[in-house]
Design a protein around this motif. Structure first.
Motif, PDB file in Angstrom:
ATOM      1  N   ASN A  11       0.907  -1.146  -0.008  1.00  0.00           N
ATOM      2  CA  ASN A  11       0.018   0.142   0.043  1.00  0.00           C
ATOM      3  C   ASN A  11       0.778   1.212   0.039  1.00  0.00           C
ATOM      4  O   ASN A  11       0.490   2.173  -0.519  1.00  0.00           O
ATOM      5  CB  ASN A  11      -0.986   0.015   1.015  1.00  0.00           C
ATOM      6  N   GLY A  38      -5.632  -2.507  -3.482  1.00  0.00           N
ATOM      7  CA  GLY A  38      -5.484  -2.185  -2.046  1.00  0.00           C
ATOM      8  C   GLY A  38      -6.481  -1.218  -1.197  1.00  0.00           C
ATOM      9  O   GLY A  38      -7.504  -0.721  -1.812  1.00  0.00           O
ATOM     10  N   GLU A  39      -5.962  -0.914  -0.056  1.00  0.00           N
ATOM     11  CA  GLU A  39      -6.866   0.081   0.546  1.00  0.00           C
ATOM     12  C   GLU A  39      -5.555   1.231   1.057  1.00  0.00           C
ATOM     13  O   GLU A  39      -4.601   1.070   1.407  1.00  0.00           O
ATOM     14  CB  GLU A  39      -7.203  -0.417   2.003  1.00  0.00           C
ATOM     15  N   ASN A  40      -5.953   2.479   0.755  1.00  0.00           N
ATOM     16  CA  ASN A  40      -5.074   3.716   0.723  1.00  0.00           C
ATOM     17  C   ASN A  40      -3.789   3.282   0.410  1.00  0.00           C
ATOM     18  O   ASN A  40      -2.783   3.396   0.687  1.00  0.00           O
ATOM     19  CB  ASN A  40      -5.146   4.176   2.251  1.00  0.00           C
ATOM     20  N   ALA A  41      -3.863   3.249  -0.898  1.00  0.00           N
ATOM     21  CA  ALA A  41      -2.751   2.544  -1.711  1.00  0.00           C
ATOM     22  C   ALA A  41      -2.239   3.258  -2.963  1.00  0.00           C
ATOM     23  O   ALA A  41      -1.450   3.072  -3.744  1.00  0.00           O
ATOM     24  CB  ALA A  41      -3.073   1.285  -2.422  1.00  0.00           C
ATOM     25  N   ASP A  61      -8.815   1.329  -5.259  1.00  0.00           N
ATOM     26  CA  ASP A  61      -8.747   1.567  -3.816  1.00  0.00           C
ATOM     27  C   ASP A  61      -9.965   1.273  -3.043  1.00  0.00           C
ATOM     28  O   ASP A  61     -10.991   1.874  -3.086  1.00  0.00           O
ATOM     29  CB  ASP A  61      -8.380   2.894  -3.563  1.00  0.00           C
ATOM     30  N   ASN A  62      -9.974   0.152  -2.483  1.00  0.00           N
ATOM     31  CA  ASN A  62     -11.162  -0.221  -1.706  1.00  0.00           C
ATOM     32  C   ASN A  62     -10.802  -1.280  -0.525  1.00  0.00           C
ATOM     33  O   ASN A  62      -9.845  -1.986  -0.744  1.00  0.00           O
ATOM     34  CB  ASN A  62     -12.038  -0.988  -2.836  1.00  0.00           C
ATOM     35  N   ALA A  63     -11.786  -1.290   0.518  1.00  0.00           N
ATOM     36  CA  ALA A  63     -11.501  -2.063   1.691  1.00  0.00           C
ATOM     37  C   ALA A  63     -11.672  -3.281   1.190  1.00  0.00           C
ATOM     38  O   ALA A  63     -10.972  -4.316   1.832  1.00  0.00           O
ATOM     39  CB  ALA A  63     -12.625  -1.643   2.883  1.00  0.00           C
ATOM     40  N   TYR A  65      -9.899  -5.271  -0.921  1.00  0.00           N
ATOM     41  CA  TYR A  65      -8.614  -5.419  -1.404  1.00  0.00           C
ATOM     42  C   TYR A  65      -7.797  -5.092  -0.406  1.00  0.00           C
ATOM     43  O   TYR A  65      -6.731  -5.367  -0.447  1.00  0.00           O
ATOM     44  CB  TYR A  65      -8.286  -4.973  -2.503  1.00  0.00           C
ATOM     45  N   ALA A  66      -8.217  -4.978   1.107  1.00  0.00           N
ATOM     46  CA  ALA A  66      -7.020  -4.393   1.966  1.00  0.00           C
ATOM     47  C   ALA A  66      -6.438  -5.781   2.664  1.00  0.00           C
ATOM     48  O   ALA A  66      -5.158  -5.424   3.211  1.00  0.00           O
ATOM     49  CB  ALA A  66      -8.027  -3.908   3.299  1.00  0.00           C
ATOM     50  N   HIS A  67      -6.866  -6.908   2.727  1.00  0.00           N
ATOM     51  CA  HIS A  67      -6.186  -7.854   3.425  1.00  0.00           C
ATOM     52  C   HIS A  67      -5.876  -9.339   2.574  1.00  0.00           C
ATOM     53  O   HIS A  67      -5.615 -10.372   2.811  1.00  0.00           O
ATOM     54  CB  HIS A  67      -7.101  -8.662   4.505  1.00  0.00           C
ATOM     55  N   ASP A  68      -5.606  -8.906   1.126  1.00  0.00           N
ATOM     56  CA  ASP A  68      -4.945  -9.915   0.154  1.00  0.00           C
ATOM     57  C   ASP A  68      -5.766 -11.136   0.149  1.00  0.00           C
ATOM     58  O   ASP A  68      -5.404 -12.123  -0.148  1.00  0.00           O
ATOM     59  CB  ASP A  68      -3.510 -10.363   0.605  1.00  0.00           C
TER      60      ASP A  68
END
Length: 314
Positions: A11, A38-41, A61-63, A65-68
């Protein structure tokens, strides 16, 4: 022909595996776009835009995709599929999980862990633990490819590609994030480390890894690796495993301590520039690939080596 490279990132920055995969993607002879999900990427997307040869960066950029999680990312890639002829990603743990799902959803065959691009539809990849090289020609209209990054040089900076937002795809809802325990270390990651010190089953315990392997690695500024036997025995964490079912590395220097040299392990490190082996068994297979070998008791030799390096550093 346009290729979509799916970036490995945290990110905030682009991982070394991405720039190496870009070298392979560029060899397909097509424009290369990079997907950063990702998130905040935004920072990672801006870093990708600076890589030489990148024509466009897509930022999802979306929650989701935050945790793979593999399923949401695979759905996103498939939603972008109409605009691309090839999908390329590094053969990291993350994409070994994602890309087969993409191939299945597109109903095509995946070409895994390529080490050379012969032409836009023909590739070389290792088989039989690296003892043979297979040439594969894909007739699929859309190609799904993972790249063994240890065989490609990293692409440098010098680009100024535009960054565009990509809409998130519908989440299949097949998995959800519950939690994670992230191991943090000041040592370099195995796949990007220039020096790696690895221990095998002969280390006999986790405490011996901490007592003998880690101090030597710290003196060298090296990453720490382990054979599968050592990982299976609980002497080292899974993310240290080097080998066919672990990480494939090609550092400038690889120090194998108490590692016999099983085919599975050799497949993961035999492309190292210089290999040093320390083992008390003079017939150990590791000596067949080692540039320098020391037949000695590691419990005596490793502390002596660590002390000698300490004196050189003073």
């Amino acid at each position: 022909m346009t290729t979509l490279l799916i970036a490995e990132h945290d990110n905030a920055s682009i991982k070394d595996a991405t720039s190496k995969t870009l070298t392979a993607a560029a060899a397909l002879g097509a424009d290369v776009h990079v997907l950063v999900a990702g998130e905040n990427a935004k920072a990672a997307a801006d870093a990708a835009a600076k890589l030489a040869g990148v024509k466009k960066v897509l930022l999802a950029d979306n929650a989701a995709y935050a945790h793979d999680l593999a399923e949401p990312l695979a759905a996103l890639i498939v939603s972008l599929a109409p605009s691309y002829d090839a999908f390329v990603a590094p053969a990291t743990s993350r994409f070994k999980n994602v890309m087969p799902r993409v191939a299945a959803l597109l109903d095509v065959m995946q070409v895994s862990e390529i080490i050379k691009v012969v032409s836009p539809d023909t590739f070389e990849r290792p088989i039989y633990a690296g003892n043979a090289i297979q040439t594969v020609k894909s007739k699929d209209a859309k190609k799904v490819i993972t790249v063994r990054t240890s065989t490609f040089a990293a692409t440098g900076e010098g680009g100024s590609a535009p960054v565009e937002n990509a809409a998130a795809a519908a989440d299949p809802g097949l998995s959800s994030f519950l939690g994670e325990e992230v191991a943090k270390s000041d040592r370099p990651e195995l796949t990007s480390a220039k020096i790696i010190v690895s221990g095998g089953r002969a280390m006999q315990s986790r405490e011996n890894f901490a007592k003998y392997i880690e101090p030597l690695a710290d003196k060298l500024g090296a990453g720490v690796g382990a054979s599968r036997a050592a990982v299976d025995a609980g002497y080292a964490p899974n993310d240290w495993q080097v080998g066919q079912t672990g990480k494939v590395v090609a550092p400038e220097l690889y120090v194998a301590i108490g590692i016999s040299g099983a085919i599975q392990h050799l497949a993961g490190m035999k492309d190292s520039k210089v290999i040093v082996a320390i083992n008390k068994d003079e017939d150990a297979p590791i000596f067949q690939v080692a540039d320098y070998g020391l037949v000695a008791d590691l419990y005596q030799a490793v502390p002596e080596l660590t002390d000698a390096l300490g004196k050189l550093g003073k």
